[in-house]
Design an enzyme around this catalytic site. Sequence first.
Site, short mmCIF file in Angstrom:
data_model
loop_
_atom_site.label_atom_id
_atom_site.label_comp_id
_atom_site.label_asym_id
_atom_site.label_seq_id
_atom_site.Cartn_x
_atom_site.Cartn_y
_atom_site.Cartn_z
N ASN A 163 0.85 -1.19 0.00
CA ASN A 163 0.00 0.00 0.00
C ASN A 163 0.88 1.24 0.00
OD1 ASN A 163 -2.92 -0.95 0.27
ND2 ASN A 163 -1.79 -2.22 1.76
N GLU A 164 1.18 1.70 -1.21
CA GLU A 164 2.10 2.82 -1.38
C GLU A 164 1.42 4.13 -0.96
OE1 GLU A 164 4.95 2.04 -1.62
OE2 GLU A 164 5.47 0.70 -3.26
N PRO A 165 2.21 5.21 -0.79
CA PRO A 165 1.63 6.49 -0.36
C PRO A 165 0.40 6.84 -1.19
CG PRO A 165 4.00 6.65 -0.46
CD PRO A 165 3.65 5.28 -0.97
N SER A 190 -2.57 5.41 -0.48
CA SER A 190 -3.56 4.33 -0.36
C SER A 190 -4.63 4.71 0.65
CB SER A 190 -2.88 3.03 0.10
OG SER A 190 -1.94 2.61 -0.84
N THR A 228 10.31 1.79 -3.63
CA THR A 228 10.09 0.35 -3.41
C THR A 228 10.78 -0.46 -4.49
OG1 THR A 228 7.96 0.84 -2.40
CG2 THR A 228 8.28 -1.41 -3.21
#
Length: 653
Positions: free
Chosen positions: A174-176, A178, A193
């Site tokens: 869940n990247e920034p 999300s 990532t």
Amino acid sequence: MSAPSSRTASSPIYRGPLPHVTTVERIPVTVYAEPGDASRAVAREIVDLVRQRAEAGKKTVLGLATGSTPVGVYEELIRLHREEGVSFKSVVTFNLDEYWPMQPDELQSYRRFMREHLFDHVDILEEAIHIPDGTLGRTDLAKACAAYEEQIREAGGIDLQVLGIGRTGHIGFNEPGSPLDSRTRLITLDGVTRADAASDFFGEWNVPRQAITMGVGTILDAKRVVLLAFGEHKAPIVRKAVEEPPCSHVSASALQQHPDARFVLDRAAAARLSRFETPWLLGPLDSMGLEWTAGLTKRAVIWLSQQRQKPILKLTDADYNEHGLQELLSCRGRAYDINIEVFRAMQATISGWPGGKAAASQPGRQAEPFPKRVVVFSPHPDDDVISMGGTLIRLCEQGHDVHVAYQTSGNIAVWDESADRHVDFVEEFCRAFGVGTKTSGIADRIRQFLKSKQAGTIDIAELQAVKGLIRRTEARAGARYSGVKAENIHFLDLPFYETGRVRKKPVGPEDVAITVKLLEQVRPHQVYAAGDLSDPHGTHRVCLGAILAALDAVRTHDWAADCRLWLYRGAWQEWEPHEIEMAVPLSPEEVLRKRMAIFKHESQKDRALFPGPNDPREFWQRAEDRNRETARLYDRLGLPEYEAIEGFVRHEF
Ligand code: F6R
């Protein structure tokens, strides 16, 4: 050793006029001295839950993570299965994520990771394992993600979710950005990532752009959540997730809203939390079980000097009073006395004679005997010159008997093209001098292999050997240039490293025995080693483990009583100014000589660009920037102004 877990949102907050101190811990945090202690505790927690529920005839649903962080937990679960008969027959698992697209047998597949690190070694039932399917076509994904959510619901929900945290603050992938209520879905990976995954994929360009991940909402639905984080590279994001208000830019901060979520950290990952970084801002020290030791005083004064942008000797009573250090000032009386004490302590760290100087000895600098026998351990073949090239040159020039020991072959970090060119050179050499014209088909085999090589395929043995030789000859050139005698250059080729893969074996008795042999041969007065603790499972840390185990094995020898261990930092980090115990200054000319020594590592020229486009600096540039920054720091504290400084910390063994 572990500090007590605490929810400190209501603990005393500093009441002074410091606007930046606004946060304390917003979620329970447990800190362990070492990752191993933390992993064993979490494994025990999992096993207790599994046993408890099995006794009540219930299944246990575990949410599992991959990556380097949970490996120690899985190792301990396997041990508990083998040695204490813990059964996983009642366990159902759901993994957080999988790269997309990804075939299950590929080296980097999370399905394969889970088999290798856990499932193949315990008695879990095949049908109880759930991992997002990386082989699906794009059009099937949405349905499959909804079905994954449904399967979790049908299993009764996740009882215990294990998480790692990415440097972007992601949990799962869940990247920034999300949303809090996001569910299982396809996501595009953040650049950071992908850069972090680059070494697993032999290059960032091979890292998939997307992944399937459980959502933040899916994770928050778990009944209990344990997030593990190890290593100082995680410290900044851990601080954000723990001390700053929750926001969708740091997915892990959402756990603050969970009724039963906990962070489990090692000391390095916890280092940026206020209770460790600036405990004096949180209340009286004794309320935290701390006291004003020389070390903490030094740390606080350096911090104050940086806050006030004033040299140490110019700090006033008012500076102390108005910036959270009233307690220190009132127990010591005058700013002047504290300033002098810390200034002198910092001054005493500076030494242009790292091996000691008989005539003008400095306290604690071990002037006698002179010259000294020195062993510089280098995890990869270039860490010696990158991290302490200036000090290495000084030690040699000042007449010490300096040995360099390269702990691993470093063959993984050589590009295929570079190996190809060297094979070409050998063939040309043979032709030119009419020698060994038969290369026993080795060159052909290597070329054939390279032609059909897929990203991530393990190299054939001959190619691994060629890559190792390239690094060996570069290391020799760098060490010779620094002044080390040819007969003092040692290649240990520690077996833990030689897997042909990025993933290494743990350190074993053979690694330690090889290290002991060298120590017994040299009987050093000084040992230098990489104290780079960033990556808990990284090569530097394993190499340090081998050295510490070896030093422990020889501790009863006469020579060992006088032996000192100095730790340097790798290419990526530097010691904090309050940590540095020996600061070796470099003149502008020495900086250039260090640069030349690093240049000998031709095959590594573009390797530092490898982590990604965010920091396009080569190793020599990183090293120089780092050393110049340390010198600037000393200068700003009011100490002498040097061109660059290499910092070391002494380690007791
Ligand atoms: C892995 C996962 C990720 C990792 C995180 C940290 O399944 O979901 O969130 O936990 O990227 O990775 P490591 O542990 O390798 O630092």
